[in-house]
Design a protein around this motif. Structure first.
Motif, PDB file in Angstrom:
ATOM      1  N   ILE A  74       3.871   2.242   0.221  1.00 52.89           N
ATOM      2  CA  ILE A  74       2.338   3.335   0.781  1.00 52.89           C
ATOM      3  C   ILE A  74       1.187   2.113   0.571  1.00 52.89           C
ATOM      4  O   ILE A  74       0.465   2.085  -0.427  1.00 52.89           O
ATOM      5  N   PRO A  75       0.637   2.272   1.709  1.00 53.68           N
ATOM      6  CA  PRO A  75      -0.719   0.946   1.550  1.00 53.68           C
ATOM      7  C   PRO A  75      -1.447   1.719   1.037  1.00 53.68           C
ATOM      8  O   PRO A  75      -2.579   0.735   0.029  1.00 53.68           O
ATOM      9  N   ALA A  76      -2.164   2.411   0.946  1.00 59.95           N
ATOM     10  CA  ALA A  76      -3.302   3.344   0.120  1.00 59.95           C
ATOM     11  C   ALA A  76      -2.636   2.655  -1.931  1.00 59.95           C
ATOM     12  O   ALA A  76      -4.092   2.240  -2.057  1.00 59.95           O
ATOM     13  N   LEU A  77      -1.689   3.123  -1.914  1.00 61.32           N
ATOM     14  CA  LEU A  77      -1.104   2.087  -3.371  1.00 61.32           C
ATOM     15  C   LEU A  77      -1.280   1.317  -3.849  1.00 61.32           C
ATOM     16  O   LEU A  77      -1.731   0.101  -4.370  1.00 61.32           O
ATOM     17  N   ARG A  78      -0.835   0.256  -2.541  1.00 63.05           N
ATOM     18  CA  ARG A  78      -1.246  -1.383  -2.421  1.00 63.05           C
ATOM     19  C   ARG A  78      -2.393  -1.549  -2.421  1.00 63.05           C
ATOM     20  O   ARG A  78      -3.167  -2.434  -3.453  1.00 63.05           O
ATOM     21  N   GLN A  79      -3.280  -0.648  -2.011  1.00 60.82           N
ATOM     22  CA  GLN A  79      -4.963  -1.193  -1.687  1.00 60.82           C
ATOM     23  C   GLN A  79      -5.403  -0.905  -2.987  1.00 60.82           C
ATOM     24  O   GLN A  79      -6.270  -1.568  -3.716  1.00 60.82           O
ATOM     25  N   ALA A  80      -4.726  -0.010  -3.687  1.00 59.41           N
ATOM     26  CA  ALA A  80      -5.336   0.584  -5.217  1.00 59.41           C
ATOM     27  C   ALA A  80      -5.064  -0.521  -6.554  1.00 59.41           C
ATOM     28  O   ALA A  80      -5.566  -0.638  -6.973  1.00 59.41           O
ATOM     29  N   TYR A  82      -2.625  -3.337  -6.047  1.00 58.91           N
ATOM     30  CA  TYR A  82      -2.136  -4.793  -6.382  1.00 58.91           C
ATOM     31  C   TYR A  82      -3.390  -5.438  -7.342  1.00 58.91           C
ATOM     32  O   TYR A  82      -2.536  -6.552  -7.754  1.00 58.91           O
TER      33      TYR A  82
END
Length: 244
Positions: A74-80, A82
């Motif tokens: 889930i890229p959105a979770l990674r950006q939020a 990380y």
């Protein structure tokens, strides 16, 4: 091994030649003698630390895998999250430990949390890096073949991330023992950390070194176990490299 033996011999000779007091720096022979004769006094502490370490390591490993897979898929979770993941490692565990006691008491929960906090980060980062380093050519080929995202993860990304996973597990295995000892300083009744604290307060330096060597031995043992599991699990990759 030869370097280690040479180091112990030099340590032994210096202790005898300079007549260093045993309470200040005991000789390796005195430490070994105490380790053998004092087995009945610390064996229950050792087993308690092993139990705590294994439990915390398993929970930390599961938590690290869940975090890594979720942030990867889930890229959105990674950006939020990380950056928060990185910032979480800037808090010293030795400072956070008293707060955990205030919040959760003197039971097992704060001790498990300490070990989990120490263990999950190396695993999460290693797995995320391993998943990102999957061959783009193979990824493109599977997409052209019509593979779904779940199939790509199970059959391509996850197998190629296993070496990175085991690298993280090796680091976490050594950290877990350290985390268990730190957590035992919070007020445990048993454990190598308790044994070390009692020995230090009574100026039994030989017992302090016995505790140190036990911690080192446990860390090496966990490291070797994971290394053997890695050899069995990733043997297909080594065979592929040899054929290449």
């Amino acid at each position: 091994m030869l370097v280690l033996i040479l180091f112990l011999l030099i340590w032994e000779m210096c202790s005898r030649f300079f007549e260093i007091p045993e309470w200040l720096l005991p000789a390796p022979s005195d430490i070994g003698q105490e380790g053998i004769e004092g087995w009945t006094e610390y064996h229950h502490h050792l087993f308690s630390t092993i139990e705590l370490t294994l439990l915390g390591f398993c929970i930390g490993t599961a938590f690290g895998l869940v975090v890594a897979i979720a942030l990867h898929l889930i890229p959105a979770l990674r950006q939020a999250f990380y950056p928060i993941l990185i910032l979480s490692q800037n808090i010293p565990i030795i400072v956070l430990a008293p707060l955990l006691v205030i919040w959760f008491g003197f039971g097992w929960l704060p001790k498990i949390i300490v070990i989990v906090l120490v263990c999950f980060f190396p695993i999460a980062i290693a797995v995320m890096d391993g998943l990102r380093q999957t061959s783009q050519e193979l990824m493109h080929y599977m997409k052209m073949a019509g593979a779904a995202k779940g199939q790509i993860f199970r059959k391509l990304e996850w197998p190629h991330a296993l070496p990175s996973l085991f690298s993280g597990l090796k680091i976490s295995a050594t950290y877990s023992v350290m985390g268990a000892v730190i957590s035992e300083w919070l007020g445990a009744k048993n454990g190598i950390g308790v044994y070390m604290t009692l020995a230090s307060s009574s100026f039994r330096t030989d017992r302090v070194f016995v505790a140190i060597f036990l911690i080192m031995a446990l860390s090496l043992l966990f490291f070797l176990i994971i290394h053997l599991i890695e050899k069995k699990t990733t043997s297909w990759q080594r065979k592929g490299v040899d054929k290449t």
